[in-house]
Design an enzyme around this catalytic site. Structure first.
Site, mmCIF file in Angstrom:
data_model
loop_
_atom_site.group_PDB
_atom_site.id
_atom_site.type_symbol
_atom_site.label_atom_id
_atom_site.label_comp_id
_atom_site.label_asym_id
_atom_site.label_seq_id
_atom_site.Cartn_x
_atom_site.Cartn_y
_atom_site.Cartn_z
ATOM 1 N N ASN A 179 -77.366 69.403 32.837
ATOM 2 C CA ASN A 179 -78.203 70.596 32.938
ATOM 3 C C ASN A 179 -77.388 71.817 32.522
ATOM 4 O O ASN A 179 -76.295 72.040 33.047
ATOM 5 C CB ASN A 179 -78.700 70.775 34.375
ATOM 6 C CG ASN A 179 -79.627 69.663 34.813
ATOM 7 O OD1 ASN A 179 -80.394 69.132 34.004
ATOM 8 N ND2 ASN A 179 -79.564 69.285 36.073
ATOM 9 N N ASP A 212 -72.524 62.251 44.079
ATOM 10 C CA ASP A 212 -73.385 63.407 44.345
ATOM 11 C C ASP A 212 -73.794 63.371 45.816
ATOM 12 O O ASP A 212 -74.185 62.330 46.355
ATOM 13 C CB ASP A 212 -74.620 63.356 43.441
ATOM 14 C CG ASP A 212 -75.379 64.682 43.418
ATOM 15 O OD1 ASP A 212 -75.483 65.283 42.340
ATOM 16 O OD2 ASP A 212 -75.887 65.096 44.489
ATOM 17 N N ILE A 213 -73.717 64.529 46.453
ATOM 18 C CA ILE A 213 -73.978 64.612 47.895
ATOM 19 C C ILE A 213 -75.464 64.399 48.226
ATOM 20 O O ILE A 213 -75.805 64.025 49.350
ATOM 21 C CB ILE A 213 -73.476 65.980 48.426
ATOM 22 C CG1 ILE A 213 -73.174 65.920 49.905
ATOM 23 C CG2 ILE A 213 -74.425 67.111 48.095
ATOM 24 C CD1 ILE A 213 -72.341 67.109 50.408
ATOM 25 N N GLN A 240 -79.975 73.651 36.440
ATOM 26 C CA GLN A 240 -78.562 73.753 36.805
ATOM 27 C C GLN A 240 -78.415 74.618 38.055
ATOM 28 O O GLN A 240 -78.926 75.738 38.111
ATOM 29 C CB GLN A 240 -77.734 74.358 35.655
ATOM 30 C CG GLN A 240 -76.243 74.350 35.956
ATOM 31 C CD GLN A 240 -75.374 74.863 34.799
ATOM 32 O OE1 GLN A 240 -75.886 75.365 33.794
ATOM 33 N NE2 GLN A 240 -74.069 74.730 34.961
ATOM 34 N N HIS A 284 -70.995 69.758 34.283
ATOM 35 C CA HIS A 284 -70.918 68.407 34.838
ATOM 36 C C HIS A 284 -71.973 67.513 34.212
ATOM 37 O O HIS A 284 -73.001 67.980 33.728
ATOM 38 C CB HIS A 284 -71.092 68.428 36.365
ATOM 39 C CG HIS A 284 -72.355 69.099 36.821
ATOM 40 N ND1 HIS A 284 -72.461 70.468 36.946
ATOM 41 C CD2 HIS A 284 -73.558 68.606 37.177
ATOM 42 C CE1 HIS A 284 -73.668 70.790 37.359
ATOM 43 N NE2 HIS A 284 -74.373 69.668 37.498
ATOM 44 N N PHE A 285 -71.672 66.228 34.260
ATOM 45 C CA PHE A 285 -72.624 65.203 33.836
ATOM 46 C C PHE A 285 -73.046 64.395 35.059
ATOM 47 O O PHE A 285 -72.210 64.004 35.868
ATOM 48 C CB PHE A 285 -71.995 64.253 32.814
ATOM 49 C CG PHE A 285 -71.806 64.873 31.460
ATOM 50 C CD1 PHE A 285 -72.833 64.862 30.527
ATOM 51 C CD2 PHE A 285 -70.608 65.479 31.118
ATOM 52 C CE1 PHE A 285 -72.674 65.440 29.278
ATOM 53 C CE2 PHE A 285 -70.433 66.066 29.872
ATOM 54 C CZ PHE A 285 -71.478 66.044 28.950
ATOM 55 N N HIS A 286 -74.342 64.142 35.142
ATOM 56 C CA HIS A 286 -74.866 63.235 36.167
ATOM 57 C C HIS A 286 -74.955 61.832 35.565
ATOM 58 O O HIS A 286 -75.446 61.662 34.449
ATOM 59 C CB HIS A 286 -76.295 63.612 36.561
ATOM 60 C CG HIS A 286 -76.458 64.948 37.196
ATOM 61 N ND1 HIS A 286 -76.703 65.098 38.548
ATOM 62 C CD2 HIS A 286 -76.443 66.202 36.689
ATOM 63 C CE1 HIS A 286 -76.832 66.394 38.830
ATOM 64 N NE2 HIS A 286 -76.690 67.077 37.717
#
Ligand code: AMP
Ligand code: ZN
Length: 141
Positions: A88, A32-33, A95, A101-103
């Site tokens: 989310n 993740d950025i 979101q 996507h999954f974090h």
């Protein structure tokens, strides 16, 4: 299936760079950025689906099959002692990127990330009413 303006489709295709940590035929994981913690990783399907409701069951099953090894690697590499899996769905959930996507968020004790919500309580009978409504909704699903 891709969506023209989707940043995660562009990451999946390689059109936009990302720090990828894993790639298979149908999935990509990358850092993740804007990490909540070092090693905060996102797992996405290469195909474009908006959110958890939109994604077909078989695609989701394949995508989530990557989670155990990914979570293990994130824990080992970061030295974190725990990990939150976050998904989310919908703007009100937070979101911001509408490509499912999954974090994977590495956690250590006292990291002050504060991933705790303010828990509520049901009014009398409300829980049973919701249970019945959900059971009815799912009986036909
Ligand atoms: P969400 O709020 O669940 O939609 O999370 C979207 C996440 O995508 C956020 O944590 C962003 O920091 C992350 N993100 C957005 N753009 C990029 C990018 N180009 N590369 C890596 N992560 C990104
Ligand atoms: Zn997309």
């Amino acid at each position: 299936m891709t969506s023209g303006n989707c940043i995660f489709c562009k990451i999946a295709s390689g059109a936009v760079p990302a720090l990828k940590v894993f790639e298979s035929d149908d999935a990509v994981a990358f850092l993740d950025i804007s990490p909540l913690a070092p090693g905060h990783t996102l797992l996405i399907p290469k195909s474009h689906y908006r959110d958890l409701i939109d994604v077909p069951e078989d695609v989701l099953a394949r995508l989530t099959s990557h989670l155990p090894k990914l979570a293990g690697a994130v824990l080992r590499v970061t030295g974190a002692t725990g990990l939150n899996l976050l998904q989310n769905t919908g703007e009100s959930s937070g979101q911001a990127v509408f490509h499912v996507h999954f974090h994977l968020i590495p956690r250590v004790a006292d990291d002050r990330l504060g991933f705790r919500w303010n828990a509520g309580a049901y009014s009398p009978g409300e829980d049973k009413a919701i249970q019945a409504a959900l059971r009815a909704a799912l009986a036909g699903a």
